[in-house]
Design an enzyme around this catalytic site. Structure first.
Site, short mmCIF file in Angstrom:
data_model
loop_
_atom_site.label_atom_id
_atom_site.label_comp_id
_atom_site.label_asym_id
_atom_site.label_seq_id
_atom_site.Cartn_x
_atom_site.Cartn_y
_atom_site.Cartn_z
CG HIS A 12 5.50 32.49 45.05
ND1 HIS A 12 5.57 31.12 45.52
CD2 HIS A 12 3.92 32.81 45.26
CE1 HIS A 12 4.42 30.91 46.24
NE2 HIS A 12 3.44 31.81 45.93
NE ARG A 34 7.13 33.45 48.09
CZ ARG A 34 6.34 32.76 48.88
NH1 ARG A 34 4.84 33.10 48.60
NH2 ARG A 34 6.36 31.40 49.05
CG HIS A 47 11.51 32.73 48.78
ND1 HIS A 47 12.38 31.68 48.23
CD2 HIS A 47 10.46 32.54 48.20
CE1 HIS A 47 11.67 30.69 47.81
NE2 HIS A 47 10.35 31.06 47.65
CG ASP A 59 16.20 32.33 48.35
OD1 ASP A 59 17.20 31.89 48.08
OD2 ASP A 59 15.39 32.25 49.31
#
Length: 247
Positions: free
Chosen positions: A157, A190, A196, A200
């Protein structure tokens, strides 16, 4: 003979699928930057960097029941059409297949190309997502099972969001700060929803920038980008002229 015809037919279909997949991106996976080579490995759970990841995860949980937390849920979309709806506001113009066909055409091919960058590191490290490692829930529980066994590092994403921001900022430099702000928040979302770790996101931003640079070695992309810029300039002038007529 029948078996042979079936085998030939299957081979033709397989080849067509491969060609279709290739045509949907400017490069193949192997032609894109390999994050396994130049990115750091995701932090070990005993490291200080993981403590920072955990701290950011806990911060994200405190944000979930706020307006920003709702925005984070809204940012779970992955299709170019739905992302374009969010990025249209900072871009200053509605981005869609109908209103900006040249810009949309470029994005539909460029975003999936940039997304290819996460495939190798995800498969190599298969890092557990926060909600999996901590056995907790997220802001989007209906997607937890599907994402449970997919790698967390880097964020797919976040690479899309930062990639979208970079591409649109190239078309409209005057809006670069607002676009990059949304691009960063796209990845931050995220962390907030619990899918996440912060590292990340950091890795995805670095990887998106590398993939963005690789795009500029494709003549096809450069031609599409030039068409996108010309379309923006034309529509922007028309937009300005319309506003002047109203006053």
């Amino acid at each position: 003979m029948k078996r042979m015809l079936i085998a030939v037919f299957a081979a033709v279909i397989a080849a067509a699928n491969v060609n279709a997949q290739f045509k949907s991106t400017y490069f193949t996976v192997d032609e894109m930057p390999n994050g396994v080579v130049f990115l750091p490995e995701p932090p070990d759970t005993t490291s200080l960097l993981f403590i920072s990841d955990y701290t950011m995860y806990m911060w994200g949980k405190t944000i979930r029941n706020t307006e920003r937390g709702q925005e984070a849920i809204d940012h779970i979309v992955t299709s170019v059409s739905k992302m374009a709806a969010y990025f249209s506001k900072p871009f200053g113009m509605t981005i869609s297949r109908e209103t900006t066909p040249a810009i949309y055409k470029m994005l539909v091919k460029a975003i999936p190309t940039i997304r290819l960058g996460v495939i190798k590191p995800k498969e190599t490290y298969m890092r557990k997502r926060p909600y999996v490692r901590l056995n907790e829930t997220t802001s989007v529980p209906e997607e937890e099972e599907e994402a449970r066994n997919t790698g967390s590092y880097p964020s797919g994403h976040a690479i899309r969001g930062w990639g979208m921001a970079l591409l649109l900022a190239e078309i409209n430099p005057a809006a670069q700060d607002a676009l990059l702000k949304l691009g960063y928040e796209w990845g931050e979302s995220r962390v907030i929803i619990g899918y996440h770790w912060q590292t990340d996101i950091d890795a995805a931003i670095a990887l998106a920038s590398a993939c963005y640079a690789r795009l500029h070695t494709s003549k096809e992309f450069l031609d599409d980008m030039e068409n996108a810029r010309e379309e923006y300039e034309r529509l922007s002038k028309a937009q300005t002229a319309s506003l002047l007529e109203q006053h």
